[in-house]
Design a protein around this motif. Structure first.
Motif, PDB file in Angstrom:
ATOM      1  N   HIS A  99     117.106  12.846 -54.442  1.00  0.00           N
ATOM      2  CA  HIS A  99     116.549  12.851 -53.066  1.00  0.00           C
ATOM      3  C   HIS A  99     117.767  13.971 -52.399  1.00  0.00           C
ATOM      4  O   HIS A  99     118.627  14.195 -52.575  1.00  0.00           O
ATOM      5  N   ALA A 100     116.912  14.488 -51.394  1.00  0.00           N
ATOM      6  CA  ALA A 100     117.747  15.273 -50.303  1.00  0.00           C
ATOM      7  C   ALA A 100     118.247  14.353 -49.103  1.00  0.00           C
ATOM      8  O   ALA A 100     117.499  13.729 -48.324  1.00  0.00           O
ATOM      9  N   LEU A 101     119.507  14.279 -48.797  1.00  0.00           N
ATOM     10  CA  LEU A 101     120.126  13.476 -47.763  1.00  0.00           C
ATOM     11  C   LEU A 101     120.267  14.397 -46.776  1.00  0.00           C
ATOM     12  O   LEU A 101     120.797  15.333 -46.563  1.00  0.00           O
ATOM     13  N   PHE A 102     120.071  13.654 -45.438  1.00  0.00           N
ATOM     14  CA  PHE A 102     120.269  14.482 -44.240  1.00  0.00           C
ATOM     15  C   PHE A 102     120.418  13.365 -43.146  1.00  0.00           C
ATOM     16  O   PHE A 102     120.023  12.448 -43.216  1.00  0.00           O
ATOM     17  N   ALA A 103     121.219  13.668 -42.090  1.00  0.00           N
ATOM     18  CA  ALA A 103     121.449  12.957 -40.696  1.00  0.00           C
ATOM     19  C   ALA A 103     120.418  12.847 -39.807  1.00  0.00           C
ATOM     20  O   ALA A 103     120.096  11.929 -39.285  1.00  0.00           O
ATOM     21  N   ARG A 104     119.692  14.113 -39.517  1.00  0.00           N
ATOM     22  CA  ARG A 104     118.614  14.021 -38.567  1.00  0.00           C
ATOM     23  C   ARG A 104     117.830  15.092 -38.984  1.00  0.00           C
ATOM     24  O   ARG A 104     117.994  16.279 -39.713  1.00  0.00           O
ATOM     25  N   ARG A 105     116.285  15.084 -38.691  1.00  0.00           N
ATOM     26  CA  ARG A 105     115.407  15.809 -38.798  1.00  0.00           C
ATOM     27  C   ARG A 105     115.316  16.796 -37.755  1.00  0.00           C
ATOM     28  O   ARG A 105     115.225  16.422 -36.759  1.00  0.00           O
ATOM     29  N   SER A 106     115.048  18.179 -37.957  1.00  0.00           N
ATOM     30  CA  SER A 106     115.066  19.426 -37.116  1.00  0.00           C
ATOM     31  C   SER A 106     114.046  20.246 -37.613  1.00  0.00           C
ATOM     32  O   SER A 106     113.659  20.369 -38.780  1.00  0.00           O
ATOM     33  N   MET A 147     115.882  21.831 -40.543  1.00  0.00           N
ATOM     34  CA  MET A 147     115.870  20.829 -41.474  1.00  0.00           C
ATOM     35  C   MET A 147     114.687  20.710 -42.323  1.00  0.00           C
ATOM     36  O   MET A 147     114.400  20.667 -43.598  1.00  0.00           O
ATOM     37  N   ALA A 148     113.591  20.964 -41.636  1.00  0.00           N
ATOM     38  CA  ALA A 148     112.007  20.818 -42.132  1.00  0.00           C
ATOM     39  C   ALA A 148     112.167  21.937 -43.119  1.00  0.00           C
ATOM     40  O   ALA A 148     111.450  21.846 -44.073  1.00  0.00           O
ATOM     41  N   SER A 149     112.515  23.141 -42.708  1.00  0.00           N
ATOM     42  CA  SER A 149     112.313  24.315 -43.424  1.00  0.00           C
ATOM     43  C   SER A 149     113.222  24.084 -44.943  1.00  0.00           C
ATOM     44  O   SER A 149     112.872  24.645 -45.642  1.00  0.00           O
ATOM     45  N   VAL A 150     114.503  23.631 -44.513  1.00  0.00           N
ATOM     46  CA  VAL A 150     115.319  23.402 -45.760  1.00  0.00           C
ATOM     47  C   VAL A 150     114.587  22.319 -46.832  1.00  0.00           C
ATOM     48  O   VAL A 150     114.473  22.664 -48.030  1.00  0.00           O
ATOM     49  N   LEU A 151     113.971  21.272 -46.252  1.00  0.00           N
ATOM     50  CA  LEU A 151     113.431  20.431 -47.091  1.00  0.00           C
ATOM     51  C   LEU A 151     112.253  20.928 -47.863  1.00  0.00           C
ATOM     52  O   LEU A 151     111.874  20.803 -48.932  1.00  0.00           O
ATOM     53  N   GLU A 152     111.454  21.850 -47.056  1.00  0.00           N
ATOM     54  CA  GLU A 152     110.295  22.566 -47.571  1.00  0.00           C
ATOM     55  C   GLU A 152     110.786  23.428 -48.729  1.00  0.00           C
ATOM     56  O   GLU A 152     110.172  23.577 -49.829  1.00  0.00           O
ATOM     57  N   GLY A 153     111.871  24.039 -48.609  1.00  0.00           N
ATOM     58  CA  GLY A 153     112.398  24.973 -49.640  1.00  0.00           C
ATOM     59  C   GLY A 153     112.834  24.221 -50.824  1.00  0.00           C
ATOM     60  O   GLY A 153     112.721  24.628 -51.873  1.00  0.00           O
ATOM     61  N   LEU A 185     130.257  16.468 -42.526  1.00  0.00           N
ATOM     62  CA  LEU A 185     130.655  17.512 -43.236  1.00  0.00           C
ATOM     63  C   LEU A 185     129.854  18.422 -43.915  1.00  0.00           C
ATOM     64  O   LEU A 185     130.109  19.615 -44.429  1.00  0.00           O
ATOM     65  N   LEU A 186     128.838  17.984 -44.222  1.00  0.00           N
ATOM     66  CA  LEU A 186     127.194  18.592 -45.015  1.00  0.00           C
ATOM     67  C   LEU A 186     126.177  18.198 -44.031  1.00  0.00           C
ATOM     68  O   LEU A 186     126.049  17.211 -43.533  1.00  0.00           O
ATOM     69  N   ASP A 187     125.517  19.139 -44.156  1.00  0.00           N
ATOM     70  CA  ASP A 187     124.126  18.837 -43.197  1.00  0.00           C
ATOM     71  C   ASP A 187     123.023  18.310 -44.392  1.00  0.00           C
ATOM     72  O   ASP A 187     122.144  17.578 -44.134  1.00  0.00           O
ATOM     73  N   VAL A 188     123.023  18.820 -45.751  1.00  0.00           N
ATOM     74  CA  VAL A 188     122.119  18.354 -46.955  1.00  0.00           C
ATOM     75  C   VAL A 188     122.971  18.127 -47.973  1.00  0.00           C
ATOM     76  O   VAL A 188     123.755  18.973 -48.413  1.00  0.00           O
TER      77      VAL A 188
END
Length: 281
Positions: A247-254, A257-263, A136-139
């Motif tokens: 913490h930023a939770l996510f199901a899988r790294r892509s 996702m790397a760009s989102v975590l960087e931001g 339901l959520l990506d992050v």
């Protein structure tokens, strides 16, 4: 499947009447009534209390509301995936103190990557770990990692104890504004606030809590970045800071996702502000 019925149910809940739902969905009021009757028969409950003023959610309808919203979000994700469309990036936060981080992230992604479809979720009653696990959520931003999910540790949230007037820790019996920010926060403030001063009011929104403190008076632990430069606030002398993990939770790294975590990491670092000086406005 009851997708149309669920969409209709949510439209009535938003608009407060069958007529408003029919207008929003561009269908007849007869169609709206039929869909709700079908849904109520399938569930064996009445979903609305109908009256001259419109339609209000019944107790059963209130229970269905968050589930209906989640089911429609899941259905939209399935449709987008099967159609090969670029699905919206769905972001959520467990605590109200991080609502602004998601807004800043949405702006940062749009500026850095162009038009990025986004959905922001500020439903703080939602179990963010389960929401990420269910797709339901990506992050989601949360204080603690969740089993089976990826987690990126971001900068801690620094909380400072502020007051509407100059005071020292333990002085008087000021009203304590409790924001309910989780177990670590609760353990932290209970170790600081003297027992005899523990009258408190609970507010789910940090921004609402700050407005209440400024108008009503009292003390409360708030993010340093939120209270920096706010007129009429004083840092409580001798009060220690609290540090809340993020913490930023996510199901899988892509790649995305790397760009989102960087931001997120950049925004959390940039959001660190100098705390209010003790006994200064």
């Amino acid at each position: 499947m009851q997708i149309d019925a669920l969409e209709t149910f949510l439209a009535i809940a938003r608009g407060g009447s069958f007529h408003a739902a029919a207008r929003e969905l561009n269908v007849t009021q007869t169609a709206v009534s039929a869909r709700i009757r079908t849904l109520e028969r399938a569930l064996g409950v009445s979903l609305f209390d109908r009256g001259p003023a419109g339609a209000r959610l019944s107790p059963s309808g209130q229970q269905l509301l968050p589930h209906a919203e989640q089911m429609l979000r899941s259905w939209e994700a399935v449709q987008n995936g099967l159609a090969g469309n670029r699905a919206a990036l769905r972001l959520g936060t467990q605590l109200s103190i991080w609502d602004g981080v998601l807004v800043d992230l949405a702006v940062w992604l749009e500026q850095a990557q162009g038009q990025v479809p986004l959905t922001l979720n500020f439903d703080h009653s939602l179990d963010m770990g389960e929401a990420v696990r269910a797709g339901l959520l990506d992050v989601a931003l949360v204080p603690e990692p969740a089993a089976g999910l990826g987690a990126e540790r971001l900068a801690d949230e620094e909380l400072v104890l502020v007051s509407d007037q100059p005071r020292r820790l333990g002085e008087g019996r000021p009203l304590f504004i409790n924001l309910e920010l989780g177990a670590a926060y609760t353990a932290g403030w209970q170790a600081v606030i003297p027992t005899e001063a523990r009258q408190h009011i609970v507010l789910g929104s940090a921004r609402m809590g700050l407005d209440y403190l400024l108008k009503r008076g009292g003390i409360g632990y708030f993010p340093a970045a939120m209270v920096a430069g706010v007129a009429g606030l004083y840092r409580v002398a001798e009060a220690p800071k609290l540090h809340l993990p993020c913490h930023a939770l996510f199901a899988r790294r892509s790649g995305q996702m790397a760009s989102v975590l960087e931001g997120l990491s950049a925004l959390r670092q940039a959001g660190a502000a100098q705390p209010l000086a003790e006994n200064s406005s």
